[in-house]
Design an enzyme around this catalytic site. Structure first.
Site, mmCIF file in Angstrom:
data_model
loop_
_atom_site.group_PDB
_atom_site.id
_atom_site.type_symbol
_atom_site.label_atom_id
_atom_site.label_comp_id
_atom_site.label_asym_id
_atom_site.label_seq_id
_atom_site.Cartn_x
_atom_site.Cartn_y
_atom_site.Cartn_z
ATOM 1 N N GLY A 78 60.461 0.868 18.875
ATOM 2 C CA GLY A 78 59.200 0.429 18.243
ATOM 3 C C GLY A 78 59.043 1.014 16.860
ATOM 4 N N ASN A 79 57.847 0.898 16.319
ATOM 5 C CA ASN A 79 57.576 1.492 15.007
ATOM 6 C C ASN A 79 56.128 1.980 14.970
ATOM 7 O OD1 ASN A 79 55.812 -0.657 13.790
ATOM 8 N ND2 ASN A 79 57.623 -1.874 14.298
ATOM 9 N N ARG A 80 55.707 2.497 13.825
ATOM 10 C CA ARG A 80 54.429 3.215 13.766
ATOM 11 C C ARG A 80 53.234 2.330 13.408
ATOM 12 N NH1 ARG A 80 55.298 7.226 9.530
ATOM 13 N NH2 ARG A 80 53.140 7.769 10.025
#
Ligand code: PMT
Length: 408
Positions: free
Chosen positions: A208-210
């Site tokens: 995933g990412n932020r």
């Protein structure tokens, strides 16, 4: 958007009347002129002084008051209102309005107004389900009254069922949506993407990412408040679903592409704010990968995901975002060209007050004609409005934009 709007807030006699103090306070803080009308029963649950203190306005409780600042009260408020909100709306007020009765200040104001009326019902579950109430609600819906709620849950009687006053944020969202109907994006369809996609490794883990979704949700809400019909395609976030927006939840880049392709068939504008994963695991393990089975480490084989923004084509304005850490403007220009965009908004995601997670952003907007505009640090909502200002400008010159891209 609530600044300088006149909102007539009608409060009737239900236990949920105390919750409406929060609504009056929030609307006033947002700059609206909030005119309170309380029925006699409402004053049994909460005092007019509470609302006077919150709104700094005279609270109307009587139909005939020679000292009132409203000359012919019900007509003055009915005319001044940009919107009337009745919260909580009891079965009694719903019945009176449905029957055209005007025997108190609130029902008389509603009968005399041409403004939109939002009704937030709250009552005992049996009263709500009673065929008389259901008939009255149906009558008002057919006449164009806008309903928000009621919600399901524990009621003051101790019973569980329909009849709770809906969340105050939902009422505020509905007010904004109604007031925005004549905005500069009225009649336009806008598709917005938000959040960070999640690419499964196994049933437990993902890449995933932020992205928190805050920037994308701000764009969706700003477009709604300017009158657009908004479709929000969102990867998982912790944010509440915006009111008055059609929400399509997705998880992966592939799912997001499918949803975007479907939604853009009917759109005037696509704004891709989502942080879409560029890679996904080549295969997803069926069971949880066990530490004991992978030796000293685990190597994942990744393949590219589809580049949604580059691949999706059609007769609409295309806006992209760019999350950059260096050579910000040069890199964004390349993306603008490669993905054939009308506008790109680039943010430096290494700065602690802009980019991922925070409520503020500092973006540079680059248009297809080469114009570069660096905006100072502002709230994500303000950034959203600045982007939409440009979109509105382009929509008025749409034929040139279509010719430039060679619409398929
Ligand atoms: O969600 P927040 O916490 O509020 O954070 C906001 C944000 C930092 C995520 C947002 O402001 C932002 O920069 N979004 C774009 C993030 C990104 O993926 O940038 P990119 O430079 O990798 O991609 C460029 C554009 O192509 C983006 O519009 C992206 O949606 C799109 N893209 C990217 C990859 C891909 N496979 N398909 C795409 O469509």
């Amino acid at each position: 958007m609530l600044a300088n709007k006149t909102i007539v807030l009608g409060i009737t006699g239900g236990i949920a009347a105390y919750k409406v103090a929060d609504l009056a306070s929030k609307l006033t803080q947002a700059g609206a002129r909030v005119e309170i009308i309380m029925t006699k029963s409402a004053t049994e649950f909460i005092t007019p002084l509470t609302f006077r203190s919150l709104t700094h306005r005279t609270v109307v409780t009587e139909m005939f008051n020679v000292n009132s600042e409203f000359s012919i009260g019900h007509v003055a408020l009915a005319t001044a209102a940009d919107v009337i909100v009745i919260a909580p709306a009891t079965a009694n007020i719903v019945a009176k309005i449905a029957g055209g009765i005007a025997d108190d200040m609130l029902s008389a104001t509603v009968l005399a107004t041409e403004a939109p009326v939002i009704v937030a019902p709250a009552m005992n579950v049996n009263m709500y389900q009673n065929p008389a109430t259901q008939d009255n609600l149906a009558k008002l819906k057919a006449r164009g009254f806008i309903f928000v709620g009621p919600g399901y849950g524990r009621l003051a009687s101790g019973k569980i069922g329909m009849g709770r006053l809906t969340d105050i944020e939902e009422i505020i969202g509905t007010i904004k949506q109604v007031l925005g109907r004549s905005g500069d994006l009225a009649g336009k369809n806008i598709v917005v993407t938000a959040g960070g996609t999640q690419e499964a490794i196994d049933p437990v883990r993902y890449i995933g990412n932020r992205s928190s979704g805050k920037m994308g949700y701000a764009v969706a809400e700003a477009a709604r408040d300017r009158g657009a019909k908004v479709t929000l395609i969102t990867a998982p976030t912790a944010l509440s679903k915006p009111v008055g927006v059609a929400v399509t939840p997705v998880t992966t880049a592939v799912q997001m592409k499918k949803a975007v392709v479907k939604a853009v068939a009917q759109t005037d504008v696509l704004i891709m704010v989502a942080a879409v994963a560029d890679y996904q695991p080549k295969s997803v393990a069926k069971g949880k990968i066990k530490k004991e089975t992978t030796g000293a480490g685990l190597t994942l084989e990744l393949v590219k995901t589809p580049d949604i923004l580059a691949e999706v084509k059609g007769d609409f304005i295309k806006v992209g975002f760019a999350a950059e850490t260096e050579d910000i403007v040069a890199n964004a220009r390349k993306k603008l060209a490669n993905k054939q965009l009308d506008i790109i908004a680039v943010n430096d995601v290494t700065s602690p007050d802009s980019g991922f997670g925070v409520d503020t952003n500092r973006v540079t907007l680059i248009s297809h004609d080469g114009k570069v505009e660096s905006l100072p640090l502002m709230s994500k909502r303000e950034v959203a409005d600045r982007i939409l200002d440009k979109v509105v400008g382009m929509l008025t010159k749409k034929p040139q934009s279509q010719m430039r891209r060679g619409v398929s």
